[in-house]
Design an enzyme around this catalytic site. Structure first.
Site, short mmCIF file in Angstrom:
data_model
loop_
_atom_site.label_atom_id
_atom_site.label_comp_id
_atom_site.label_asym_id
_atom_site.label_seq_id
_atom_site.Cartn_x
_atom_site.Cartn_y
_atom_site.Cartn_z
CG HIS A 12 -0.34 0.05 2.54
ND1 HIS A 12 -0.83 -0.65 3.62
CD2 HIS A 12 0.74 0.71 3.01
CE1 HIS A 12 -0.08 -0.41 4.68
NE2 HIS A 12 0.89 0.42 4.33
CG HIS A 57 -0.64 4.05 7.85
ND1 HIS A 57 -1.55 3.42 7.05
CD2 HIS A 57 0.53 3.38 7.67
CE1 HIS A 57 -0.97 2.42 6.41
NE2 HIS A 57 0.30 2.37 6.78
CG HIS A 191 8.14 -0.59 4.45
ND1 HIS A 191 7.27 -1.66 4.47
CD2 HIS A 191 7.39 0.49 4.80
CE1 HIS A 191 6.05 -1.25 4.82
NE2 HIS A 191 6.10 0.06 5.04
CD GLU A 238 2.55 -1.39 6.75
OE1 GLU A 238 2.29 -0.23 7.12
OE2 GLU A 238 2.88 -1.64 5.57
#
Ligand code: DHB
Ligand code: FE
Length: 276
Positions: A12, A57, A191, A238
């Site tokens: 995403h 988020h 990441h 995630e």
């Protein structure tokens, strides 16, 4: 009777959304092209509704209010303003009847979901829709958001996420009305956006994760949260949301498309299309 006919894992990264909604030239074009087969495949699947497993988020929730699992039960979900205006994408239309059926089945099965009848959705949900459906006037599917806390430790384990997926899968199968349902697990791939390891990407791990999600999810549900953070980075964790998706599908699935591109922004970006 409702049936799950597709499972998708997809990143995403906001830059991915920008690449998809850009003018299709420059470096973005390469990324855009890589996901094109996935878009053609998903169109063929003729989905009515997608269950989008994603994380907020700090857009609609915050560190002051951080439920572990949430399910949306709203008529509509507007794109959230993430500080620079909302993304210019359609409002997602909910599938309220399916939401309440899932709630009625999954809570008694032992997953105490928080119920959101009002929810703005951030890039965690809207970027995957852009990657999978391009930029139509209206999204071609209805949406049931399922949110997972991957922000505030302790986050739910890979095993717990997979088991939530199994409960959701069983609940879809007992929905009495006709629906072709897709389950989309979002986030990742590796990441880390913060701290001394900012910029960490682990392509070997990402490729292992893509392959194991298809045939060996047990290898992934055995990972601890610390394993996930160590290998994939603090935000790469995630990826547990892909396991909710995988848990909702039967044991045997067929991988139709696998996409991996590195880097998008500071992230390993991938997608996996699973057919039931
Ligand atoms: C990036 C990745 C994310 O998962 C996110 O939520 C925001 C930004 C990035 O790589 O830029
Ligand atoms: Fe993210």
């Amino acid at each position: 009777m409702a049936e799950i006919v597709a499972g998708v894992g997809v990143s995403h990264v906001p830059a991915l959304g920008a690449a998809m909604t850009g003018d299709g030239s420059g470096p973005a074009a390469e990324v855009f092209e890589k996901f094109a087969p996935l878009r053609a495949w998903i169109e063929e699947r003729r989905l009515d509704t997608v269950i989008v497993v994603y994380n907020d988020h700090a857009s609609s929730f915050s560190l002051e209010l951080m439920p572990t699992f949430v399910i949306g039960a709203a008529e509509t979900y507007a794109p959230a303003d993430e500080g620079y205006g909302a993304r210019d994408v359609p409002v997602a239309v909910g599938d309220v009847d399916l939401s309440w059926h899932l709630i009625d089945e999954v809570v008694p099965a032992g997953f105490d979901l928080t119920i959101a009848q009002r929810l703005d959705v951030d890039h965690g949900l809207t970027v995957p829709l852009t990657v999978l459906f391009g930029r139509p006037e209206e999204w071609p599917v209805r949406v049931v958001p399922v949110l997972v806390n991957v922000v505030q430790q302790p986050t739910p384990s890979a095993r717990r996420c997979f088991d939530l997926g199994r409960a959701l899968g069983r609940a879809v199968a007992s929905f009495p009305d006709a629906r072709r349902v897709g389950v989309i697990g979002t986030g990742g791939m590796s990441h880390q956006l913060q701290g001394r390891r900012a910029g960490h990407i682990n392509s070997d791990f990402d490729r292992m994760f893509l392959a194991a999600t298809v045939d060996e999810p047990g290898r992934l549900t055995g990972l601890s949260n610390l394993d996930l953070i160590r290998e994939a980075g603090s935000e790469g964790a995630e990826l547990v949301m892909w396991l909710v998706m995988r848990g909702a599908l039967p044991e045997r699935v067929t991988a139709r498309h696998t996409v991996y591109h590195v880097p998008v922004s500071n992230t390993g970006a991938g997608a996996l299309a699973l057919e039931v």
